[in-house]
Each structure stands twice: as C-alpha cells, then as structure tokens.
Enzyme design. Structure first.
Site, PDB file in Angstrom:
ATOM      1  N   TYR A   1      -9.740  -6.333  12.850  1.00 47.86           N
ATOM      2  CA  TYR A   1      -9.041  -5.851  11.657  1.00 47.86           C
ATOM      3  C   TYR A   1      -9.060  -6.907  10.558  1.00 47.86           C
ATOM      4  O   TYR A   1      -8.850  -8.092  10.815  1.00 47.86           O
ATOM      5  CB  TYR A   1      -7.578  -5.480  11.994  1.00 47.86           C
ATOM      6  CG  TYR A   1      -6.829  -4.998  10.757  1.00 47.86           C
ATOM      7  CD1 TYR A   1      -6.908  -3.670  10.352  1.00 47.86           C
ATOM      8  CD2 TYR A   1      -6.104  -5.884   9.962  1.00 47.86           C
ATOM      9  CE1 TYR A   1      -6.277  -3.233   9.194  1.00 47.86           C
ATOM     10  CE2 TYR A   1      -5.464  -5.458   8.804  1.00 47.86           C
ATOM     11  CZ  TYR A   1      -5.548  -4.131   8.433  1.00 47.86           C
ATOM     12  OH  TYR A   1      -4.921  -3.705   7.281  1.00 47.86           O
TER      13      TYR A   1
ATOM     14  N   GLU B   1     -17.474  22.023 -15.619  1.00 48.90           N
ATOM     15  CA  GLU B   1     -17.906  20.673 -16.019  1.00 48.90           C
ATOM     16  C   GLU B   1     -17.176  19.599 -15.216  1.00 48.90           C
ATOM     17  O   GLU B   1     -17.774  18.591 -14.827  1.00 48.90           O
ATOM     18  CB  GLU B   1     -17.661  20.461 -17.513  1.00 48.90           C
ATOM     19  CG  GLU B   1     -18.597  21.298 -18.379  1.00 48.90           C
ATOM     20  CD  GLU B   1     -18.166  21.292 -19.838  1.00 48.90           C
ATOM     21  OE1 GLU B   1     -18.832  20.643 -20.632  1.00 48.90           O
ATOM     22  OE2 GLU B   1     -17.148  21.933 -20.163  1.00 48.90           O
TER      23      GLU B   1
ATOM     24  N   GLN C   1      -7.481  -1.785   4.441  1.00 52.69           N
ATOM     25  CA  GLN C   1      -6.407  -1.025   3.795  1.00 52.69           C
ATOM     26  C   GLN C   1      -6.943  -0.190   2.624  1.00 52.69           C
ATOM     27  O   GLN C   1      -6.366   0.834   2.274  1.00 52.69           O
ATOM     28  CB  GLN C   1      -5.338  -2.003   3.309  1.00 52.69           C
ATOM     29  CG  GLN C   1      -4.196  -1.371   2.552  1.00 52.69           C
ATOM     30  CD  GLN C   1      -3.050  -2.351   2.341  1.00 52.69           C
ATOM     31  OE1 GLN C   1      -2.362  -2.706   3.280  1.00 52.69           O
ATOM     32  NE2 GLN C   1      -2.864  -2.791   1.109  1.00 52.69           N
TER      33      GLN C   1
ATOM     34  N   SER D   1     -11.209  24.967 -27.973  1.00 48.92           N
ATOM     35  CA  SER D   1     -11.404  23.729 -28.727  1.00 48.92           C
ATOM     36  C   SER D   1     -10.278  23.582 -29.731  1.00 48.92           C
ATOM     37  O   SER D   1      -9.804  24.561 -30.293  1.00 48.92           O
ATOM     38  CB  SER D   1     -12.746  23.784 -29.451  1.00 48.92           C
ATOM     39  OG  SER D   1     -12.750  22.904 -30.561  1.00 48.92           O
TER      40      SER D   1
ATOM     41  N   THR E   1     -38.371  27.994 -11.189  1.00 45.97           N
ATOM     42  CA  THR E   1     -38.778  26.671 -10.728  1.00 45.97           C
ATOM     43  C   THR E   1     -39.040  25.889 -12.005  1.00 45.97           C
ATOM     44  O   THR E   1     -39.490  26.465 -13.002  1.00 45.97           O
ATOM     45  CB  THR E   1     -40.061  26.709  -9.867  1.00 45.97           C
ATOM     46  OG1 THR E   1     -41.131  27.247 -10.642  1.00 45.97           O
ATOM     47  CG2 THR E   1     -39.889  27.561  -8.613  1.00 45.97           C
ATOM     48  N   HIS E   2     -38.718  24.628 -12.002  1.00 45.74           N
ATOM     49  CA  HIS E   2     -38.828  23.803 -13.220  1.00 45.74           C
ATOM     50  C   HIS E   2     -38.006  24.385 -14.368  1.00 45.74           C
ATOM     51  O   HIS E   2     -38.322  24.139 -15.531  1.00 45.74           O
ATOM     52  CB  HIS E   2     -40.288  23.649 -13.667  1.00 45.74           C
ATOM     53  CG  HIS E   2     -41.237  23.301 -12.561  1.00 45.74           C
ATOM     54  ND1 HIS E   2     -41.566  22.012 -12.235  1.00 45.74           N
ATOM     55  CD2 HIS E   2     -41.897  24.088 -11.673  1.00 45.74           C
ATOM     56  CE1 HIS E   2     -42.410  22.021 -11.209  1.00 45.74           C
ATOM     57  NE2 HIS E   2     -42.623  23.269 -10.843  1.00 45.74           N
TER      58      HIS E   2
ATOM     59  N   LYS F   1     -14.610  28.657 -29.852  1.00 44.63           N
ATOM     60  CA  LYS F   1     -15.105  28.096 -28.596  1.00 44.63           C
ATOM     61  C   LYS F   1     -14.394  28.621 -27.345  1.00 44.63           C
ATOM     62  O   LYS F   1     -13.196  28.848 -27.335  1.00 44.63           O
ATOM     63  CB  LYS F   1     -14.973  26.564 -28.603  1.00 44.63           C
ATOM     64  CG  LYS F   1     -15.936  25.834 -29.509  1.00 44.63           C
ATOM     65  CD  LYS F   1     -17.408  26.086 -29.184  1.00 44.63           C
ATOM     66  CE  LYS F   1     -17.855  25.375 -27.932  1.00 44.63           C
ATOM     67  NZ  LYS F   1     -17.912  23.922 -28.086  1.00 44.63           N
TER      68      LYS F   1
ATOM     69  N   SER G   1       0.814  -1.223   0.000  1.00 44.48           N
ATOM     70  CA  SER G   1       0.000   0.000   0.000  1.00 44.48           C
ATOM     71  C   SER G   1       0.845   1.268   0.000  1.00 44.48           C
ATOM     72  O   SER G   1       0.306   2.371   0.041  1.00 44.48           O
ATOM     73  CB  SER G   1      -0.943   0.007   1.210  1.00 44.48           C
ATOM     74  OG  SER G   1      -0.208  -0.064   2.403  1.00 44.48           O
TER      75      SER G   1
END
Ligand code: ARG
Length: 461
Positions: A317, A290, A322, A277, A155-156, A283, A23
């Site tokens: 344990y 995002e 882990q 872009s 709303t909506h 763009k 690990s």
C-alpha cells in the site's frame, strides 16, 4: 481532529497537511459499504472468539443503528475528518463507547478501503449494466419499427449503399452488448475480497475470511496480502471499459449532432432535450449530445490518471492509491449520466423518414448493384465496376440519376443490361437484396434482432 494514529506523535499535524491528505470529501459515499464490511468483520471476530459474543453484538448493533441514522439523513460527516473509515469509527465510538475500539482488531484501513471500493464498484457496475441494457432494449424496439426505413449508409461520410434505419440502430446495440459483456467480465475480478489481509502481511488472529466473503457476497478471496492491499487493476479495467463505452456513445452523439443539422435534416431532437442560445433566438442546440461526446475526455483522463498512479508503485500500500476513488467515482457518474441521457434523447427523437428516403434518391448508392447485375450476367466484377463507373460519369455530366435511366440508355454501355436492371437498382430492391447474415435486408435484420433479443433474454442484468 483526533487521529486513529496519534500515539507516537509529539506534535499535532499541520492544518495544511490535514487538508492535503484528507479524502473524506471524495470517499464519504463509501459510508454504506464501509459499515457493511465492518458488520461482517465484527460478526466474524465474535464467531472465531477474537471478540466476545457480547462485544461483537454490541458493535454490530451499534453499526446497524448508525447505518439507519445516516440513511435517514440525521448524521453529517465532519468535513475535517481524515477519511470515511476514521469518521465511521469516531461516530460509532460516540454511540457505543470504548468497545468500538475493538472493531479494528486484525484489520487495517489498507484492506478495508480496498474492500469498500470493490463493494461500491460492484454495485456501480450492476446499475450501469442495467442502464446499458435499457438503452439496448430501446434500440431493439426502434429497430423493429424501422426495418423498411431507408437511408444512405456512409463510408468516409460519403453516401455508400442504402441501409435501413433498423440496421444502423442495431450497430449500436452490438457496441453496447460488448460494453456490457466487458463490464460483467471485469465484475468477476472486482468481486474478490481483500479483507483479512490487514495492513500488508496478514494477521496473527485466527480469522475466518471465507465467512466474511460469503456474508459480503464476494466470489473469491485475494490470495496474497501484499497484492490484496495494493491491487487496483480492477479500477483500471473498469475505467478502460467505461472509456470504450463512452467512446461508443460519442459516436452516436456525433451522428445525432450531424443528423439534426438542416443540411442533413435526418432527425429532430425534442425541445425538452435541447437548449437555446442567449443571443440567437432561432437556435436549438444539441448540447446533451455534445456533452456526452465531450465527456469521453473525462473518462479517458480518469483511465490515464489511474494507470499513471499505479505505474512503478512499489509494494504494497502507498498513499498514492487514495487517488483511485476520484477517478473511479467520476467515471461511474459520467457513464451513468451519459447512458441515461442518451436513452432519454433518443426516446424522444423524431426520425424524418421522408428526408432519409430522399437522401438516397439519385445519390448513386445503388451503383454497386448495377455492377452486381452485370456480374450475374457473367461479366467479371472488375470489368463491371469499370462499365458502371462510366454510366455514373454519364449521369453526372447530363444531370441524371441512375434509377431514372431507361434500358436503351443503359445498353449503350453494355448489351448485358435488360429491363430487370432498372428494377434491380431501385433503393427498395437494393435494400431487400442484402440478405446475407449480418446484412441490411429486412429479413436479415429481423434475424439479427432475434439474436439480440435472445442475448437480452438470457441475461438478468
Ligand atoms: N483514505 C485512505 C485511502 O483511501 C485509506 C487508507 C489509508 N491507509 C494508510 N495507511 N494511511 O487509501
């Protein structure tokens, strides 16, 4: 690699097994809290006489020197080490010799890793709470400047009633306030110390757990050794808090994405926080927003992963545990970046206040207020709703807006209408009128901001 546990084995570990069980690639970042925990443990062993004063001091000094070396970037961890705990012990042994082997007296990696994880998360929570708080302060500051900036409330996703930009921004303040409170509540249960419970059953050495807890800043001590080494509830709690925090950020991100389209044109994101872009020269994309929206998927995945990891796990344990750190660190990093980048993006955004105001013009979001006008003249609300519905229909058919109607036109629908009706439905009047606590009128939002500032002021993090 030499093992902490080689004694009973005749054969060496298969390389594939070493790679599968290691690990260090994930837990290396625990090095600092691991050393801190070891220093506190070694000091306590010296104090209670399990180690001699000299042994204890040699170990503590060795750990402090190692800490310094790592911090200065002079040590590289062996990528084939099993985990950070064995690597630190190996590095200590290289420096101070066999006495390093006494550090692990009355301790297991099971209580050690649980302690390290809690110390690390405790600091992670503090850093995250400060970042959230900075963003909240920005929201309050901006709200202060936009008490009179009108835009449609939705709303909506349909125009509903006018609100101020201040009010809209403050809605996010309260989401973040609850996130910050949840994290501080979760911190109390993170800040309990498992160290001293050893592998699973406690130890026969006369440890002073209170002394260690105090040195490490723990508020309390885990009372049951079986629970202490196998409890990861605090990880789940944190992950669920972060999943909700990121969900809140995704809602804000979504609005910025939508609002920066030409169709809305409510906000202009700064060039420095957007991308272009490779094919379309015109763009300017809201990729930061995002990705914040998209990364909710990661943290919800982390939360789900941790819950499934714990499900049906027998005491105490098990190596499954882990896996907790992968989920935890991913969520910590994702949340830290998400909050910081949201703050950066917002602080450079330009609100198109003209467009916001224009969006309210003729959008019928003042229809409720025209009905309320009739209600004040004594008409039952249901009836007023009906009457104004017909006024709206008339406007839609004749290409008119509500606020452009003259009194005599209104009176064709009800003789309760008078000159004041025309005033009552101007967007500015409509905004001013929502004065109840929690409403969008500038004075109500001002009071809301005052309460928000009080909350920020009364809380150091
Ligand atoms: N790397 C392990 C973990 O993160 C440390 C504890 C290992 N304990 C054991 N008995 N194998 O959980």
């Amino acid at each position: 690699m030499s093992k902490l546990w080689g004694g009973r084995f005749e054969k060496g570990t298969d390389e594939a097994v070493e790679a599968f069980t290691a690990s260090i690639g994930v837990d290396a970042r625990l090095w600092e809290v691991d050393i801190r925990g070891s220093i506190a443990h070694a000091r306590m062993l010296g104090k209670v006489g399990v180690l001699t004063q000299e042994e204890s001091q040699t170990i503590v000094a060795g750990l402090q020197a190692l800490h310094e070396e790592i911090r200065a970037g002079r040590v590289s961890f062996n990528p084939r080490a099993e985990d950070i705990h064995s690597e630190i012990e190996r590095l200590l042994t290289e420096r101070i010799g066999a006495v390093a082997g006494k550090l692990h007296t009355a301790r297991s990696r099971n209580d050690q890793v649980a302690t390290d994880t809690r110390l690390y998360l405790r600091e992670g929570i503090d850093v995250l709470r400060t970042a959230i708080r900075d963003l909240q302060e920005w929201l309050v500051h901006s709200a202060q400047q936009h008490l009179h900036t009108i835009l449609p409330g939705f709303t909506h996703l349909q125009h509903a009633q006018p609100v101020s930009l201040a009010h809209h921004l403050m809605a996010y303040f309260w989401m973040l306030q609850r996130d910050r409170e949840r994290l501080s509540d979760c911190r109390k249960r993170v800040n309990q110390m498992p160290l001293g419970t050893a592998a699973l059953a406690g130890t026969s050495f006369p440890l002073d757990r209170e002394m260690v807890a105090q040195e490490l800043g723990f508020e309390g001590i885990c009372e049951n050794s079986l629970d202490a080494v196998s409890d990861r509830d605090f990880v789940v709690e944190f992950l669920s808090g972060v999943a909700l925090l990121m969900t809140h950020l995704s809602r804000l991100a979504e609005e910025l994405i939508l609002w920066s389209t030409p169709e809305f044109g409510f906000v202009e994101l700064d060039d420095s926080v957007t991308t272009g872009s490779s094919i379309m020269p015109q763009k300017k994309n809201p990729d930061v927003a995002e990705l914040i929206r998209g990364r909710v998927g990661r943290v919800v995945g982390d939360l789900t992963g941790a819950l499934v990891m714990l499900k049906a796990l027998p005491l105490s344990y098990n190596r499954d545990l882990q896996e907790d750190k992968g989920f935890l660190f991913d969520a910590l990093d994702t949340a830290r970046d998400g909050v910081a980048l949201m703050h950066l993006m917002l602080s450079r955004a330009q609100w198109r206040t003209g467009r916001l105001r224009q969006a309210v013009q003729g959008d019928f979001s003042n229809a409720t207020d025209l009905a309320d006008f009739l209600v004040r003249k004594g008409m039952p609300f249901r009836r007023a709703h009906e009457v104004v519905g017909r006024v709206v229909q008339y406007c839609l058919r004749s290409g008119r807006t509500l606020e452009s109607l003259q009194v005599d036109e209104l009176r064709q629908f009800s003789d309760l209408f008078d000159e004041e009706a025309v005033v009552a439905i101007q967007p500015e009047t409509v905004l001013q009128s929502r004065r109840t606590r929690g409403g969008t009128a500038p004075e109500a939002v001002q009071a809301q901001i005052a309460r928000a500032q009080q909350l920020l002021g009364g809380d150091p993090h």
